[in-house]
Enzyme design. Structure first.
Site, PDB file in Angstrom:
ATOM      1  N   CYS A  14       0.847  -1.197   0.000  1.00 62.49           N
ATOM      2  CA  CYS A  14       0.000   0.000   0.000  1.00 62.49           C
ATOM      3  C   CYS A  14       0.888   1.255   0.000  1.00 62.49           C
ATOM      4  O   CYS A  14       1.853   1.329   0.781  1.00 62.49           O
ATOM      5  CB  CYS A  14      -0.901   0.001   1.231  1.00 62.49           C
ATOM      6  SG  CYS A  14      -1.880   1.519   1.334  1.00 62.49           S
ATOM      7  N   SER A  46      -6.245 -10.140  11.029  1.00 58.55           N
ATOM      8  CA  SER A  46      -6.328  -8.792  10.465  1.00 58.55           C
ATOM      9  C   SER A  46      -6.246  -7.774  11.596  1.00 58.55           C
ATOM     10  O   SER A  46      -7.156  -7.678  12.423  1.00 58.55           O
ATOM     11  CB  SER A  46      -7.645  -8.635   9.697  1.00 58.55           C
ATOM     12  OG  SER A  46      -7.967  -7.276   9.555  1.00 58.55           O
ATOM     13  N   ASN A  98      -6.395  -4.437  11.648  1.00 56.20           N
ATOM     14  CA  ASN A  98      -7.380  -3.349  11.726  1.00 56.20           C
ATOM     15  C   ASN A  98      -8.757  -3.881  12.136  1.00 56.20           C
ATOM     16  O   ASN A  98      -9.525  -3.187  12.799  1.00 56.20           O
ATOM     17  CB  ASN A  98      -7.400  -2.552  10.419  1.00 56.20           C
ATOM     18  CG  ASN A  98      -8.183  -3.222   9.329  1.00 56.20           C
ATOM     19  OD1 ASN A  98      -9.395  -3.046   9.244  1.00 56.20           O
ATOM     20  ND2 ASN A  98      -7.526  -4.019   8.498  1.00 56.20           N
ATOM     21  N   CYS A 116      -3.363   5.045   9.034  1.00 51.58           N
ATOM     22  CA  CYS A 116      -3.878   5.546   7.753  1.00 51.58           C
ATOM     23  C   CYS A 116      -5.311   6.045   7.872  1.00 51.58           C
ATOM     24  O   CYS A 116      -6.010   5.757   8.836  1.00 51.58           O
ATOM     25  CB  CYS A 116      -3.766   4.448   6.696  1.00 51.58           C
ATOM     26  SG  CYS A 116      -5.031   3.193   6.866  1.00 51.58           S
ATOM     27  N   GLU A 130       3.423  -6.266   8.244  1.00 51.62           N
ATOM     28  CA  GLU A 130       3.749  -4.856   7.974  1.00 51.62           C
ATOM     29  C   GLU A 130       4.932  -4.401   8.824  1.00 51.62           C
ATOM     30  O   GLU A 130       5.816  -3.664   8.358  1.00 51.62           O
ATOM     31  CB  GLU A 130       2.530  -3.956   8.249  1.00 51.62           C
ATOM     32  CG  GLU A 130       2.828  -2.502   7.905  1.00 51.62           C
ATOM     33  CD  GLU A 130       1.714  -1.544   8.291  1.00 51.62           C
ATOM     34  OE1 GLU A 130       0.527  -1.929   8.251  1.00 51.62           O
ATOM     35  OE2 GLU A 130       2.040  -0.397   8.652  1.00 51.62           O
ATOM     36  N   HIS A 176       3.748  -8.957  12.946  1.00 54.13           N
ATOM     37  CA  HIS A 176       2.813  -8.606  11.876  1.00 54.13           C
ATOM     38  C   HIS A 176       3.635  -8.322  10.616  1.00 54.13           C
ATOM     39  O   HIS A 176       4.672  -7.663  10.681  1.00 54.13           O
ATOM     40  CB  HIS A 176       1.980  -7.377  12.273  1.00 54.13           C
ATOM     41  CG  HIS A 176       0.873  -7.108  11.297  1.00 54.13           C
ATOM     42  ND1 HIS A 176       1.090  -6.470  10.099  1.00 54.13           N
ATOM     43  CD2 HIS A 176      -0.450  -7.417  11.322  1.00 54.13           C
ATOM     44  CE1 HIS A 176      -0.062  -6.387   9.439  1.00 54.13           C
ATOM     45  NE2 HIS A 176      -1.008  -6.956  10.160  1.00 54.13           N
TER      46      HIS A 176
END
Ligand code: SF4
Length: 315
Positions: A101, A228, A230, A200, A131, A129
Protein backbone atom coordinates in the site's frame (compact mmCIF):
# COMPACT_ATOMS: atom_id res chain seq x y z
CA UNK A 1 -43.68 -17.73 13.12
CA UNK A 2 -43.20 -13.98 13.57
CA UNK A 3 -39.62 -12.87 13.59
CA UNK A 4 -38.23 -10.64 16.33
CA UNK A 5 -37.36 -7.10 15.20
CA UNK A 6 -33.68 -6.27 14.71
CA UNK A 7 -32.23 -2.89 13.78
CA UNK A 8 -28.86 -3.16 12.07
CA UNK A 9 -26.67 -0.06 12.28
CA UNK A 10 -24.25 -0.36 9.40
CA UNK A 11 -21.03 1.58 9.99
CA UNK A 12 -19.66 3.55 7.07
CA UNK A 13 -16.91 3.58 5.92
CA UNK A 14 -16.34 -0.16 6.39
CA UNK A 15 -14.63 -2.95 4.48
CA UNK A 16 -12.22 -2.61 1.58
CA UNK A 17 -9.85 0.37 1.65
CA UNK A 18 -8.01 1.86 -1.30
CA UNK A 19 -4.80 -0.08 -0.53
CA UNK A 20 -6.55 -3.45 -0.37
CA UNK A 21 -8.52 -2.68 -3.51
CA UNK A 22 -5.29 -1.85 -5.36
CA UNK A 23 -3.50 -4.99 -4.14
CA UNK A 24 -6.32 -7.26 -5.35
CA UNK A 25 -6.47 -5.41 -8.68
CA UNK A 26 -2.72 -5.92 -9.10
CA UNK A 27 -3.11 -9.70 -8.81
CA UNK A 28 -6.18 -9.79 -11.07
CA UNK A 29 -4.58 -7.54 -13.71
CA UNK A 30 -1.36 -9.57 -13.61
CA UNK A 31 -3.39 -12.77 -14.19
CA UNK A 32 -5.15 -11.15 -17.16
CA UNK A 33 -1.90 -9.84 -18.62
CA UNK A 34 0.55 -12.67 -17.96
CA UNK A 35 -1.75 -15.68 -17.63
CA UNK A 36 -1.75 -18.21 -14.82
CA UNK A 37 -0.15 -18.88 -12.52
CA UNK A 38 0.79 -15.61 -10.88
CA UNK A 39 2.54 -16.19 -7.56
CA UNK A 40 1.79 -14.09 -4.48
CA UNK A 41 4.18 -13.98 -1.55
CA UNK A 42 2.03 -14.20 1.61
CA UNK A 43 -1.71 -13.54 1.82
CA UNK A 44 -2.22 -10.55 -0.48
CA UNK A 45 -4.52 -9.15 2.24
CA UNK A 46 -5.65 -10.83 5.44
CA UNK A 47 -8.89 -12.39 4.25
CA UNK A 48 -9.51 -16.06 3.47
CA UNK A 49 -12.41 -15.32 1.09
CA UNK A 50 -10.24 -12.95 -0.98
CA UNK A 51 -7.34 -15.41 -1.06
CA UNK A 52 -9.58 -18.33 -2.14
CA UNK A 53 -11.23 -16.22 -4.87
CA UNK A 54 -7.82 -15.29 -6.29
CA UNK A 55 -6.65 -18.91 -6.06
CA UNK A 56 -9.65 -19.92 -8.14
CA UNK A 57 -8.54 -17.41 -10.79
CA UNK A 58 -4.99 -18.80 -10.92
CA UNK A 59 -3.03 -17.10 -8.14
CA UNK A 60 -0.67 -19.31 -6.13
CA UNK A 61 0.13 -18.15 -2.61
CA UNK A 62 3.55 -18.99 -1.17
CA UNK A 63 5.44 -18.19 2.01
CA UNK A 64 8.80 -17.44 0.45
CA UNK A 65 10.33 -16.49 -2.88
CA UNK A 66 12.26 -19.75 -3.27
CA UNK A 67 8.90 -21.49 -3.87
CA UNK A 68 8.39 -19.38 -7.02
CA UNK A 69 9.78 -20.45 -10.42
CA UNK A 70 12.05 -17.69 -11.72
CA UNK A 71 10.07 -17.35 -14.97
CA UNK A 72 6.70 -16.46 -13.41
CA UNK A 73 5.55 -13.09 -12.03
CA UNK A 74 5.40 -12.73 -8.26
CA UNK A 75 3.39 -10.15 -6.31
CA UNK A 76 4.39 -8.84 -2.87
CA UNK A 77 1.48 -8.34 -0.46
CA UNK A 78 -0.18 -5.05 0.56
CA UNK A 79 1.56 -5.18 3.96
CA UNK A 80 4.99 -4.48 2.44
CA UNK A 81 8.20 -6.48 2.46
CA UNK A 82 11.71 -6.03 3.88
CA UNK A 83 14.24 -4.74 1.33
CA UNK A 84 15.85 -8.18 1.29
CA UNK A 85 12.83 -9.60 -0.60
CA UNK A 86 12.96 -7.49 -3.82
CA UNK A 87 16.76 -7.76 -3.61
CA UNK A 88 16.48 -11.58 -3.66
CA UNK A 89 13.98 -11.41 -6.55
CA UNK A 90 16.36 -9.21 -8.54
CA UNK A 91 19.28 -11.54 -7.82
CA UNK A 92 17.25 -14.38 -9.39
CA UNK A 93 16.19 -12.23 -12.36
CA UNK A 94 12.51 -12.49 -11.38
CA UNK A 95 9.71 -10.19 -12.52
CA UNK A 96 7.92 -8.86 -9.44
CA UNK A 97 5.04 -6.51 -8.76
CA UNK A 98 4.94 -4.68 -5.46
CA UNK A 99 1.40 -4.41 -4.05
CA UNK A 100 2.59 -2.65 -0.89
CA UNK A 101 0.00 0.00 0.00
CA UNK A 102 1.39 3.46 -0.83
CA UNK A 103 0.63 4.52 2.76
CA UNK A 104 2.86 1.73 4.05
CA UNK A 105 5.54 2.75 1.54
CA UNK A 106 5.32 6.27 3.01
CA UNK A 107 6.27 4.84 6.43
CA UNK A 108 9.13 2.89 4.79
CA UNK A 109 10.45 6.20 3.44
CA UNK A 110 10.21 7.80 6.89
CA UNK A 111 12.26 4.92 8.35
CA UNK A 112 14.90 5.26 5.62
CA UNK A 113 15.09 9.05 6.14
CA UNK A 114 15.50 8.70 9.92
CA UNK A 115 18.19 6.06 9.43
CA UNK A 116 19.95 8.43 7.01
CA UNK A 117 19.90 11.08 9.78
CA UNK A 118 21.40 8.49 12.12
CA UNK A 119 18.35 8.42 14.39
CA UNK A 120 17.41 5.40 16.42
CA UNK A 121 13.86 4.51 15.38
CA UNK A 122 11.05 3.38 17.65
CA UNK A 123 8.31 1.55 15.79
CA UNK A 124 4.93 1.33 17.48
CA UNK A 125 3.29 -1.86 16.24
CA UNK A 126 2.59 -5.54 16.79
CA UNK A 127 5.50 -8.00 16.84
CA UNK A 128 5.45 -10.43 13.94
CA UNK A 129 2.81 -8.61 11.88
CA UNK A 130 3.99 -8.65 8.23
CA UNK A 131 3.75 -4.86 7.97
CA UNK A 132 6.05 -4.47 10.98
CA UNK A 133 8.49 -7.03 9.59
CA UNK A 134 8.48 -5.17 6.25
CA UNK A 135 8.96 -1.72 7.76
CA UNK A 136 11.71 -2.81 10.17
CA UNK A 137 13.40 -4.47 7.20
CA UNK A 138 13.86 -1.15 5.38
CA UNK A 139 16.90 -0.35 7.51
CA UNK A 140 19.74 -2.32 9.03
CA UNK A 141 19.13 -4.76 11.90
CA UNK A 142 19.17 -3.10 15.31
CA UNK A 143 18.18 0.37 14.00
CA UNK A 144 14.49 -0.08 14.95
CA UNK A 145 13.18 -0.85 18.43
CA UNK A 146 9.63 -2.21 18.56
CA UNK A 147 7.19 -0.91 21.16
CA UNK A 148 3.80 -2.60 21.50
CA UNK A 149 2.24 -0.85 24.50
CA UNK A 150 2.61 1.87 27.13
CA UNK A 151 4.51 -0.39 29.55
CA UNK A 152 7.16 -1.03 26.91
CA UNK A 153 7.30 2.68 26.08
CA UNK A 154 7.92 3.38 29.77
CA UNK A 155 10.61 0.72 30.07
CA UNK A 156 12.46 1.52 26.83
CA UNK A 157 16.18 2.22 27.22
CA UNK A 158 17.40 3.49 23.83
CA UNK A 159 21.13 3.83 23.29
CA UNK A 160 20.62 7.23 21.57
CA UNK A 161 17.96 9.00 23.71
CA UNK A 162 18.84 12.40 22.20
CA UNK A 163 18.54 11.16 18.64
CA UNK A 164 15.27 9.31 18.37
CA UNK A 165 12.36 9.12 15.95
CA UNK A 166 9.14 7.15 16.01
CA UNK A 167 7.02 5.60 13.29
CA UNK A 168 3.87 3.48 13.58
CA UNK A 169 2.10 0.57 11.97
CA UNK A 170 -0.78 1.91 9.83
CA UNK A 171 -3.57 -0.19 11.32
CA UNK A 172 -3.30 0.50 15.06
CA UNK A 173 -5.89 1.80 17.50
CA UNK A 174 -5.85 5.60 17.16
CA UNK A 175 -6.48 6.09 20.90
CA UNK A 176 -3.93 3.53 22.16
CA UNK A 177 -1.28 4.89 19.82
CA UNK A 178 -1.88 8.47 20.98
CA UNK A 179 -1.16 7.34 24.55
CA UNK A 180 2.03 5.51 23.55
CA UNK A 181 3.21 8.54 21.56
CA UNK A 182 2.45 10.80 24.54
CA UNK A 183 4.55 8.51 26.77
CA UNK A 184 7.47 8.61 24.32
CA UNK A 185 7.26 12.40 24.00
CA UNK A 186 7.22 12.83 27.77
CA UNK A 187 10.26 10.59 28.22
CA UNK A 188 12.16 11.80 25.14
CA UNK A 189 11.06 15.39 24.39
CA UNK A 190 13.39 15.68 21.37
CA UNK A 191 11.88 12.66 19.62
CA UNK A 192 11.02 13.23 15.95
CA UNK A 193 7.82 11.89 14.45
CA UNK A 194 5.26 12.30 11.73
CA UNK A 195 2.94 15.37 11.92
CA UNK A 196 0.10 13.00 12.71
CA UNK A 197 0.83 9.38 13.54
CA UNK A 198 1.21 6.97 10.58
CA UNK A 199 -2.17 5.35 11.14
CA UNK A 200 -3.88 5.55 7.75
CA UNK A 201 -7.08 7.35 6.85
CA UNK A 202 -8.93 4.07 6.27
CA UNK A 203 -8.10 2.72 9.74
CA UNK A 204 -9.05 6.06 11.33
CA UNK A 205 -12.35 6.33 9.44
CA UNK A 206 -13.42 2.77 10.23
CA UNK A 207 -12.66 3.29 13.93
CA UNK A 208 -14.63 6.57 13.97
CA UNK A 209 -17.62 4.92 12.29
CA UNK A 210 -17.62 2.10 14.86
CA UNK A 211 -17.37 4.67 17.68
CA UNK A 212 -20.43 6.40 16.23
CA UNK A 213 -22.62 3.28 16.29
CA UNK A 214 -21.33 1.31 19.29
CA UNK A 215 -22.95 3.31 22.14
CA UNK A 216 -26.43 2.70 20.69
CA UNK A 217 -25.98 -1.03 20.05
CA UNK A 218 -26.65 -4.15 22.14
CA UNK A 219 -23.94 -5.94 20.14
CA UNK A 220 -21.39 -5.05 17.46
CA UNK A 221 -20.22 -7.55 14.86
CA UNK A 222 -17.02 -6.87 12.94
CA UNK A 223 -16.50 -8.94 9.83
CA UNK A 224 -12.82 -9.71 9.39
CA UNK A 225 -10.07 -12.26 9.80
CA UNK A 226 -8.49 -13.16 13.15
CA UNK A 227 -5.06 -12.16 11.74
CA UNK A 228 -6.33 -8.79 10.46
CA UNK A 229 -4.92 -6.07 12.70
CA UNK A 230 -7.38 -3.35 11.73
CA UNK A 231 -10.37 -5.71 12.19
CA UNK A 232 -9.27 -6.68 15.70
CA UNK A 233 -8.84 -3.01 16.57
CA UNK A 234 -12.45 -2.34 15.48
CA UNK A 235 -13.68 -4.91 18.01
CA UNK A 236 -11.66 -3.19 20.76
CA UNK A 237 -12.90 0.24 19.70
CA UNK A 238 -16.54 -0.94 19.86
CA UNK A 239 -16.04 -2.36 23.35
CA UNK A 240 -14.37 0.83 24.61
CA UNK A 241 -17.04 3.01 23.02
CA UNK A 242 -19.66 1.41 25.22
CA UNK A 243 -20.71 -1.87 23.61
CA UNK A 244 -19.24 -4.68 25.69
CA UNK A 245 -20.71 -7.34 23.38
CA UNK A 246 -18.35 -6.86 20.42
CA UNK A 247 -17.32 -9.83 18.31
CA UNK A 248 -15.20 -10.67 15.27
CA UNK A 249 -16.59 -13.11 12.70
CA UNK A 250 -15.10 -14.14 9.37
CA UNK A 251 -18.47 -14.70 7.71
CA UNK A 252 -22.14 -15.53 8.37
CA UNK A 253 -21.61 -19.28 8.79
CA UNK A 254 -19.51 -18.56 11.90
CA UNK A 255 -22.13 -16.57 13.79
CA UNK A 256 -23.21 -18.01 17.13
CA UNK A 257 -26.89 -17.02 16.92
CA UNK A 258 -27.61 -18.07 20.51
CA UNK A 259 -25.23 -15.29 21.62
CA UNK A 260 -27.49 -12.78 19.82
CA UNK A 261 -30.63 -13.79 21.75
CA UNK A 262 -32.44 -10.70 22.95
CA UNK A 263 -30.34 -8.34 20.80
CA UNK A 264 -32.49 -5.61 19.25
CA UNK A 265 -29.83 -3.24 17.89
CA UNK A 266 -26.84 -4.79 16.13
CA UNK A 267 -23.90 -2.75 14.84
CA UNK A 268 -22.11 -4.14 11.80
CA UNK A 269 -18.75 -3.14 10.38
CA UNK A 270 -15.99 -4.83 8.40
CA UNK A 271 -12.20 -4.61 8.46
CA UNK A 272 -10.30 -3.07 5.56
CA UNK A 273 -9.55 -6.47 4.02
CA UNK A 274 -13.14 -7.83 4.18
CA UNK A 275 -15.19 -7.61 0.98
CA UNK A 276 -18.72 -6.16 0.99
CA UNK A 277 -20.12 -9.52 -0.18
CA UNK A 278 -19.41 -10.89 3.32
CA UNK A 279 -21.33 -7.97 4.87
CA UNK A 280 -24.28 -8.69 2.55
CA UNK A 281 -24.11 -12.35 3.56
CA UNK A 282 -24.34 -11.43 7.27
CA UNK A 283 -27.28 -9.08 6.67
CA UNK A 284 -29.04 -11.78 4.63
CA UNK A 285 -28.48 -14.33 7.44
CA UNK A 286 -29.98 -11.81 9.90
CA UNK A 287 -33.01 -11.32 7.62
CA UNK A 288 -33.64 -15.08 7.72
CA UNK A 289 -33.97 -14.91 11.51
CA UNK A 290 -35.18 -11.39 12.29
CA UNK A 291 -37.42 -8.65 10.90
CA UNK A 292 -34.52 -6.39 9.94
CA UNK A 293 -34.48 -2.60 9.70
CA UNK A 294 -31.26 -1.38 8.12
CA UNK A 295 -29.76 2.01 8.99
CA UNK A 296 -26.44 3.15 7.55
CA UNK A 297 -24.44 5.53 9.77
CA UNK A 298 -21.80 7.36 7.72
CA UNK A 299 -19.14 9.50 9.41
CA UNK A 300 -17.40 10.41 6.14
CA UNK A 301 -17.16 9.39 2.52
CA UNK A 302 -13.93 7.96 1.11
CA UNK A 303 -12.90 8.90 -2.41
CA UNK A 304 -9.23 7.82 -2.31
CA UNK A 305 -8.03 5.47 -5.05
CA UNK A 306 -4.44 4.41 -5.72
CA UNK A 307 -2.99 3.88 -9.20
CA UNK A 308 -1.78 0.49 -10.36
CA UNK A 309 1.92 0.05 -11.22
CA UNK A 310 2.53 1.50 -14.71
CA UNK A 311 3.82 -1.82 -16.03
CA UNK A 312 0.30 -3.27 -15.64
CA UNK A 313 -1.56 -0.46 -17.34
CA UNK A 314 0.68 0.23 -20.33
CA UNK A 315 -0.04 -1.91 -23.40
S1 SF4 B 1 -5.53 -0.22 5.87
FE1 SF4 B 1 -4.55 1.71 5.28
S2 SF4 B 1 -2.38 1.23 5.07
FE2 SF4 B 1 -3.50 -0.74 5.06
S3 SF4 B 1 -3.88 -1.16 2.92
FE3 SF4 B 1 -5.66 -0.03 3.65
S4 SF4 B 1 -5.21 2.16 3.18
FE4 SF4 B 1 -3.29 1.00 3.05
Amino acid sequence: MTKAPLTILLASPRGFCAGVDRAIQIVETALAKYGRPVYVRHEIVHNRYVVSSLEAKGAVFVDELDEVPADRPVVFSAHGVPQSVPAAAEARGMFYLDATCPLVTKVHHEAIRHAGDNRQIIMIGHAGHPEVVGTMGQVEDGRVLLVENIAQAEALQPTQPEQLAYITQTTLSVDDTAQIVATLKRRFPAIEGPKKEDICFATTNRQQAVKAIAPGCDAVMVIGAPNSSNSKRLVEVAARAGCDHAILVQRAAEIDWSALDGIRRLGVSAGASAPEILVDEVIEACRERFEVTLEEVAVTRETVAFKLPAVLTES
